[in-house]
Design a protein around this motif. Structure first.
Motif, mmCIF file in Angstrom:
data_model
loop_
_atom_site.group_PDB
_atom_site.id
_atom_site.type_symbol
_atom_site.label_atom_id
_atom_site.label_comp_id
_atom_site.label_asym_id
_atom_site.label_seq_id
_atom_site.Cartn_x
_atom_site.Cartn_y
_atom_site.Cartn_z
ATOM 1 N N ALA A 1 0.836 -1.200 0.000
ATOM 2 C CA ALA A 1 0.000 0.000 0.000
ATOM 3 C C ALA A 1 0.872 1.252 0.000
ATOM 4 N N GLY A 2 0.512 2.207 -0.856
ATOM 5 C CA GLY A 2 1.251 3.464 -0.912
ATOM 6 C C GLY A 2 2.539 3.391 -1.697
ATOM 7 N N ARG A 3 2.712 2.348 -2.509
ATOM 8 C CA ARG A 3 3.948 2.200 -3.295
ATOM 9 C C ARG A 3 3.638 2.082 -4.795
ATOM 10 N N THR A 4 2.747 2.884 -5.277
ATOM 11 C CA THR A 4 2.349 2.797 -6.682
ATOM 12 C C THR A 4 3.171 3.715 -7.580
ATOM 13 N N THR A 5 3.999 4.560 -7.011
ATOM 14 C CA THR A 5 4.780 5.514 -7.810
ATOM 15 C C THR A 5 6.273 5.223 -7.769
ATOM 16 N N GLY A 6 6.671 4.026 -7.336
ATOM 17 C CA GLY A 6 8.094 3.702 -7.274
ATOM 18 C C GLY A 6 8.757 4.145 -5.993
ATOM 19 N N SER A 7 7.999 4.689 -5.054
ATOM 20 C CA SER A 7 8.520 5.094 -3.742
ATOM 21 C C SER A 7 7.356 5.168 -2.771
ATOM 22 N N ASP A 8 7.679 5.281 -1.483
ATOM 23 C CA ASP A 8 6.617 5.397 -0.476
ATOM 24 C C ASP A 8 5.874 6.720 -0.657
ATOM 25 N N GLY A 9 4.546 6.633 -0.670
ATOM 26 C CA GLY A 9 3.744 7.844 -0.767
ATOM 27 C C GLY A 9 3.696 8.591 0.551
ATOM 28 N N VAL A 10 3.142 9.801 0.508
ATOM 29 C CA VAL A 10 3.042 10.632 1.721
ATOM 30 C C VAL A 10 2.154 9.956 2.759
ATOM 31 N N GLY A 11 1.051 9.366 2.322
ATOM 32 C CA GLY A 11 0.154 8.696 3.266
ATOM 33 C C GLY A 11 0.826 7.509 3.948
ATOM 34 N N ARG A 12 1.627 6.762 3.204
ATOM 35 C CA ARG A 12 2.315 5.622 3.812
ATOM 36 C C ARG A 12 3.322 6.102 4.856
ATOM 37 N N SER A 13 4.064 7.174 4.553
ATOM 38 C CA SER A 13 5.046 7.700 5.507
ATOM 39 C C SER A 13 4.360 8.197 6.782
ATOM 40 N N LEU A 14 3.214 8.871 6.654
ATOM 41 C CA LEU A 14 2.482 9.353 7.823
ATOM 42 C C LEU A 14 1.947 8.193 8.656
ATOM 43 N N ALA A 15 1.423 7.174 7.993
ATOM 44 C CA ALA A 15 0.900 6.017 8.718
ATOM 45 C C ALA A 15 2.013 5.302 9.482
ATOM 46 N N LYS A 16 3.170 5.168 8.885
ATOM 47 C CA LYS A 16 4.292 4.510 9.573
ATOM 48 C C LYS A 16 4.745 5.323 10.782
ATOM 49 N N ALA A 17 4.781 6.644 10.642
ATOM 50 C CA ALA A 17 5.199 7.496 11.753
ATOM 51 C C ALA A 17 4.220 7.392 12.931
ATOM 52 N N LEU A 18 2.912 7.375 12.648
ATOM 53 C CA LEU A 18 1.923 7.300 13.718
ATOM 54 C C LEU A 18 1.917 5.928 14.394
ATOM 55 N N ILE A 19 1.987 4.864 13.585
ATOM 56 C CA ILE A 19 1.983 3.513 14.165
ATOM 57 C C ILE A 19 3.215 3.295 15.033
ATOM 58 N N TRP A 20 4.360 3.741 14.541
ATOM 59 C CA TRP A 20 5.580 3.557 15.329
ATOM 60 C C TRP A 20 5.536 4.401 16.602
ATOM 61 N N ARG A 21 4.962 5.584 16.536
ATOM 62 C CA ARG A 21 4.944 6.446 17.719
ATOM 63 C C ARG A 21 4.091 5.850 18.826
ATOM 64 N N LEU A 22 2.997 5.161 18.497
ATOM 65 C CA LEU A 22 2.179 4.514 19.533
ATOM 66 C C LEU A 22 2.992 3.495 20.320
ATOM 67 N N PHE A 23 3.763 2.713 19.626
ATOM 68 C CA PHE A 23 4.606 1.742 20.324
ATOM 69 C C PHE A 23 5.727 2.439 21.096
ATOM 70 N N ALA A 24 6.343 3.468 20.486
ATOM 71 C CA ALA A 24 7.490 4.121 21.116
ATOM 72 C C ALA A 24 7.083 4.854 22.395
ATOM 73 N N ILE A 25 5.876 5.419 22.427
ATOM 74 C CA ILE A 25 5.424 6.103 23.650
ATOM 75 C C ILE A 25 5.344 5.121 24.806
ATOM 76 N N CYS A 26 4.757 3.959 24.546
ATOM 77 C CA CYS A 26 4.655 2.938 25.607
ATOM 78 C C CYS A 26 6.029 2.481 26.062
ATOM 79 N N ASN A 27 6.926 2.315 25.132
ATOM 80 C CA ASN A 27 8.271 1.859 25.486
ATOM 81 C C ASN A 27 9.021 2.906 26.297
ATOM 82 N N THR A 28 8.977 4.160 25.847
ATOM 83 C CA THR A 28 9.692 5.233 26.541
ATOM 84 C C THR A 28 9.098 5.475 27.933
#
Length: 290
Positions: A212-239
């Protein structure tokens, strides 16, 4: 009178018939040399040669035709290699040994070079097969614009470690500000570093399975935002957990985790956008629509 002038004494042979024994022998030797002519008149060459040899005087053989005792006896026989080996000095032997060592070293280098050449040829053969498959696919359909791709394991590992260095620096600053203790800040960052580096690498590999989000040969803006938000949920709990364990103060741990949640989410979004432009570690997949 004429007859008296030309008369010869009785019992004397004419002058033209007077030949010495040596002259006759020379004549016979010359006759033996023309053996083919003798055979033409029915005379066997062997008989003619025998007759000449019987009548000719026997002369001693030339000096060069007599074999010497040294050349005729096998006791005096020697080979060139034996003579050369015997003639070598200690210095010559050492020089030859040095040359042989260099030859062996170059033979080993040649074997290694041939092995590398074989590996290169195998890799080239694989690429040629991929090229052939690609060209054959172009004949069947049209490739979608942009093209899909997947990230290599090494790319995911490098992304995780680089982000961990950036995020760890931010966590060190916020932990030092709210706790006021360098030891506490280092403890929080040290605990975060290894656990988050491993978990982020695993997250990258899981996200890589989604196209998902890789139709233009690179990660799209939506994919980058989704990865940042998903990772931050885990990182907050860890920190939060690590800060509470080290600082033993819930208010300090909450402040550290809260400041990270805002700042690092934006930072990771731009981090992902920068990596989206990097072609290293991408493996493009050939997909055709007919």
């Amino acid at each position: 009178m004429c007859e008296a002038a030309t008369a010869t004494p009785a019992g004397a042979a004419p002058r033209r018939h007077r030949r010495s024994a040596k002259t006759k022998a020379a004549f016979l030797v010359a006759a033996a040399a023309s053996l083919p002519a003798a055979s033409a008149f029915g005379v066997s060459p062997g008989r003619a040669s025998a007759a000449v040899s019987a009548s000719a005087p026997r002369l001693p053989p030339p000096a060069h035709a007599v074999p010497s005792a040294a050349s005729a006896s096998p006791l005096f026989a020697t080979t060139e290699s034996d003579f050369t080996a015997d003639a070598l000095t200690d210095g010559d032997k050492k020089a030859l040994q040095s040359i042989e060592k260099e030859i062996d070293a170059f033979n080993r280098k040649r074997a290694k070079a041939l092995e590398k050449l074989s590996q290169v040829e195998k890799g080239l053969q694989v690429l040629e097969q991929k090229k052939t498959s690609y060209l054959e696919g172009l004949k069947l359909g049209k490739q979608p614009e942009g093209g899909n791709f997947s990230e290599t394991t090494l790319r995911s590992a490098v992304k995780s470690m680089m982000w961990r260095v950036i995020a760890g620096t931010v966590t060190l600053i916020t932990s030092l500000r709210f706790s006021g203790s360098l030891a506490t800040a280092l403890g929080i960052v040290g605990g975060d570093f290894f656990s988050k580096a491993l978990t982020m690498f695993m997250g990258e590999r899981l996200m890589n399975k989604s196209k998902a989000g890789r139709t233009t040969g690179s990660d799209g803006v939506g994919r980058s935002l989704a990865k940042a938000l998903i990772w931050r949920l885990f990182a907050i709990c860890n920190t939060l957990t690590m800060s509470l364990v080290v600082a033993k103060d819930l208010s300090i741990a909450s402040k550290i985790a809260g400041s990270d949640a805002v700042f690092k989410t934006a930072l990771m979004f731009f981090y992902e956008r920068a990596w989206a432009k990097v072609e290293w570690g991408k493996e493009y997949e050939i997909e055709f629509s007919i």
